[in-house]
Motif scaffolding. Sequence first.
Motif, mmCIF file in Angstrom:
data_model
loop_
_atom_site.group_PDB
_atom_site.id
_atom_site.type_symbol
_atom_site.label_atom_id
_atom_site.label_comp_id
_atom_site.label_asym_id
_atom_site.label_seq_id
_atom_site.Cartn_x
_atom_site.Cartn_y
_atom_site.Cartn_z
ATOM 1 N N GLY A 141 6.311 -16.467 -2.607
ATOM 2 C CA GLY A 141 6.390 -17.705 -3.379
ATOM 3 C C GLY A 141 5.168 -18.018 -4.214
ATOM 4 O O GLY A 141 5.032 -19.123 -4.727
ATOM 5 N N ARG A 142 4.253 -17.052 -4.359
ATOM 6 C CA ARG A 142 3.034 -17.292 -5.147
ATOM 7 C C ARG A 142 3.185 -16.844 -6.597
ATOM 8 O O ARG A 142 2.360 -17.169 -7.438
ATOM 9 C CB ARG A 142 1.846 -16.594 -4.483
ATOM 10 N N VAL A 143 4.227 -16.046 -6.879
ATOM 11 C CA VAL A 143 4.550 -15.640 -8.250
ATOM 12 C C VAL A 143 5.921 -16.227 -8.569
ATOM 13 O O VAL A 143 6.817 -16.215 -7.716
ATOM 14 C CB VAL A 143 4.552 -14.093 -8.384
ATOM 15 N N LEU A 144 6.075 -16.737 -9.774
ATOM 16 C CA LEU A 144 7.324 -17.367 -10.179
ATOM 17 C C LEU A 144 8.512 -16.436 -9.956
ATOM 18 O O LEU A 144 8.430 -15.228 -10.248
ATOM 19 C CB LEU A 144 7.259 -17.761 -11.653
ATOM 20 N N ALA A 145 9.595 -16.977 -9.447
ATOM 21 C CA ALA A 145 10.801 -16.183 -9.155
ATOM 22 C C ALA A 145 11.341 -15.518 -10.412
ATOM 23 O O ALA A 145 11.864 -14.399 -10.355
ATOM 24 C CB ALA A 145 11.865 -17.067 -8.511
ATOM 25 N N GLU A 146 11.233 -16.194 -11.561
ATOM 26 C CA GLU A 146 11.777 -15.647 -12.803
ATOM 27 C C GLU A 146 10.833 -14.663 -13.502
ATOM 28 O O GLU A 146 11.185 -14.037 -14.500
ATOM 29 C CB GLU A 146 12.177 -16.770 -13.769
ATOM 30 N N ALA A 147 9.626 -14.503 -12.992
ATOM 31 C CA ALA A 147 8.663 -13.569 -13.596
ATOM 32 C C ALA A 147 9.112 -12.134 -13.369
ATOM 33 O O ALA A 147 9.712 -11.804 -12.351
ATOM 34 C CB ALA A 147 7.276 -13.782 -12.996
ATOM 35 N N ASP A 148 8.807 -11.273 -14.313
ATOM 36 C CA ASP A 148 9.136 -9.842 -14.217
ATOM 37 C C ASP A 148 7.852 -9.090 -13.848
ATOM 38 O O ASP A 148 6.983 -8.889 -14.705
ATOM 39 C CB ASP A 148 9.681 -9.359 -15.557
ATOM 40 N N ASP A 150 7.217 -5.966 -13.317
ATOM 41 C CA ASP A 150 6.975 -4.727 -14.072
ATOM 42 C C ASP A 150 6.411 -5.035 -15.452
ATOM 43 O O ASP A 150 5.449 -4.392 -15.894
ATOM 44 C CB ASP A 150 8.270 -3.916 -14.192
ATOM 45 N N ALA A 151 6.985 -6.016 -16.131
ATOM 46 C CA ALA A 151 6.495 -6.385 -17.461
ATOM 47 C C ALA A 151 5.093 -6.974 -17.371
ATOM 48 O O ALA A 151 4.220 -6.650 -18.189
ATOM 49 C CB ALA A 151 7.456 -7.381 -18.117
ATOM 50 N N ALA A 152 4.844 -7.820 -16.371
ATOM 51 C CA ALA A 152 3.522 -8.421 -16.214
ATOM 52 C C ALA A 152 2.463 -7.351 -15.949
ATOM 53 O O ALA A 152 1.365 -7.395 -16.520
ATOM 54 C CB ALA A 152 3.540 -9.449 -15.078
ATOM 55 N N ALA A 153 2.793 -6.387 -15.104
ATOM 56 C CA ALA A 153 1.849 -5.304 -14.808
ATOM 57 C C ALA A 153 1.560 -4.478 -16.057
ATOM 58 O O ALA A 153 0.401 -4.131 -16.334
ATOM 59 C CB ALA A 153 2.394 -4.419 -13.691
ATOM 60 N N ALA A 154 2.609 -4.176 -16.822
ATOM 61 C CA ALA A 154 2.425 -3.398 -18.052
ATOM 62 C C ALA A 154 1.584 -4.173 -19.065
ATOM 63 O O ALA A 154 0.706 -3.595 -19.725
ATOM 64 C CB ALA A 154 3.780 -3.037 -18.646
ATOM 65 N N LEU A 155 1.834 -5.463 -19.189
ATOM 66 C CA LEU A 155 1.055 -6.287 -20.123
ATOM 67 C C LEU A 155 -0.419 -6.326 -19.721
ATOM 68 O O LEU A 155 -1.314 -6.140 -20.555
ATOM 69 C CB LEU A 155 1.603 -7.709 -20.167
#
Length: 193
Positions: A141-148, A150-155
């Motif tokens: 619950g520390r990262v938003l449920a709707e966050a991706d 894989d995309a965040a890591a790549a960014l």
Amino acid sequence: MDTRERILDAATRAMRDLGVARATTKEIAKAADCSEALLYKHFSSKEMLYNAVFRERIPVLKEASARLHANVGKGSLEENLTEYALAAVRLYKDVLPLAGGMFADPMLLDVMRASFASTGSGPHQAVLALARFLRAEQRRGRVLAEADPDAAAALLLGACFQRAFFEHLVELPDDADRFAADLVSMLAPALIV
């Protein structure tokens, strides 16, 4: 220190100081205080020597990834991500000169691709490790449920790679510590609860 280790140390220095193309086996053998024949006794080709340097002498994000995963659910998520981003910038800056030589030599690139494929390793592992961390934090619950993740890591890691690339070419207005903190701060609203 045994001969193989001495050769690897000399090859690492030569490749960093002279560049991969100019770090000939003759130069490496001279720096290792051995003959070229002895060098070839330990490594079948310059490409295999480069592969060994890359795999055994170049730092990777394993330690930073281990610290990151040890902190799942602990401490500030922004601080954990900033530490990882800073480690990535430093690693990429260190690796880029050697990686450039790899891309300039098709035979060397083939050896590295085969090595990555046979060991299930490669530069993409850092992105996968960061995405696993973000998924673990998402489950808590520390990262938003709707966050991706894989995309965040790549960014995040793509920006770190770009920063390291730029550091080799120009003087940047801020230091890497500030960059890492600002980067994570920009991603935080789309990622962190």
